[in-house]
Design a protein around this motif. Structure first.
Motif: not given
Length: 235
Positions: A91, A93-94, A96-101, A132, A146
């Motif tokens: 997956d 998804g990390a 998108e998630h960490f770039n957004r954070v 990644t 996190d």
């Protein structure tokens, strides 16, 4: 040639024998899937080291399947720190998630020409293909899932260092928690980057920029028994 692949069902290691030499790992996996085992699952895209979708670990080191040429007995497994969907597919998804954070994108820039010197400051970081590999190699995730991570932080530095960006303060603020101070600067992310980016160096530069804006390492402050101003005098 004997190739071992970690399969998702029970983390079993399956051995394949292929009579191919001097070809990429991706070519070998394509051969296995079309000629030997159609159930083998993996991901790839451009086949030229650009899209980053074929990142795996070979003998414990992150590699791009479309560039790596295997040797006898190599063990291939999915990248770490990501949920395995099946076999070598994880997956992603990390990303998108960490770039957004981290606000790792342009949030406002002014028009105008860019000097050759200014362009050179962000050239290397702009080459990130979000494979990644650095995320997989990072040991911090074992204790802090996190953690924003090297690939997102190096992209933050790319925009902070861009002369066209109107303000970088918000990006600096976004990486103070679970970000630049949580990195151990171990450097594991550097040798696995296929684009020769050095996230460790970029994170160090983000720390320097943060210090210029008045931020300090909260872990260092806590060691002195106080907040960011180191609290009361020690007796």
């Amino acid at each position: 040639m004997e190739i071992k692949i970690v399969r998702s069902l029970g983390d079993e290691v399956q051995t394949y024998n292929v009579e191919l030499e001097n070809v990429t790992l991706l070519s070998i996996l394509n051969h296995i899937k079309t000629k030997i085992d159609p159930t083998l699952t993996y991901s790839h895209g451009c086949r030229s080291g650009v899209c980053g979708s074929c990142a795996v670990r070979v003998n414990g080191v992150e590699q791009l399947m479309c560039e790596y040429k295997p040797s006898e007995g190599d063990v291939v497994e999915p990248i770490r720190n990501a949920r395995v969907i099946r076999d070598l597919v994880v997956d992603s998804g990390a990303v998108e998630h960490f770039n957004r954070v981290a606000n790792a994108w342009s949030e406002g820039s002014h028009e105008g020409s860019v000097s050759e010197e200014d362009a050179s400051r962000i050239e290397t970081q702009s080459d990130c293909i979000l494979c990644t590999s650095c995320y997989s190699a990072c040991p911090v995730y074992a204790v802090n899932p996190d953690f924003i991570g090297p690939f997102a932080l190096t992209r933050v530095w790319r925009y902070v260092n861009d002369a066209r960006e109107e303000s970088s303060d918000a990006k600096i603020a976004a990486v103070q928690t679970n970000g630049i101070w949580d990195c151990t600067l171990c450097g594991e992310c550097v040798p696995v980057c296929p684009q020769n980016i050095a996230p460790k160096q970029d994170i160090t530069m983000l720390r320097m920029k943060s210090a210029m804006l008045g931020y300090q390492d909260p872990n260092a402050a806590a060691a002195f028994g106080g907040g960011l101003d180191f609290g009361s005098p020690m007796f």
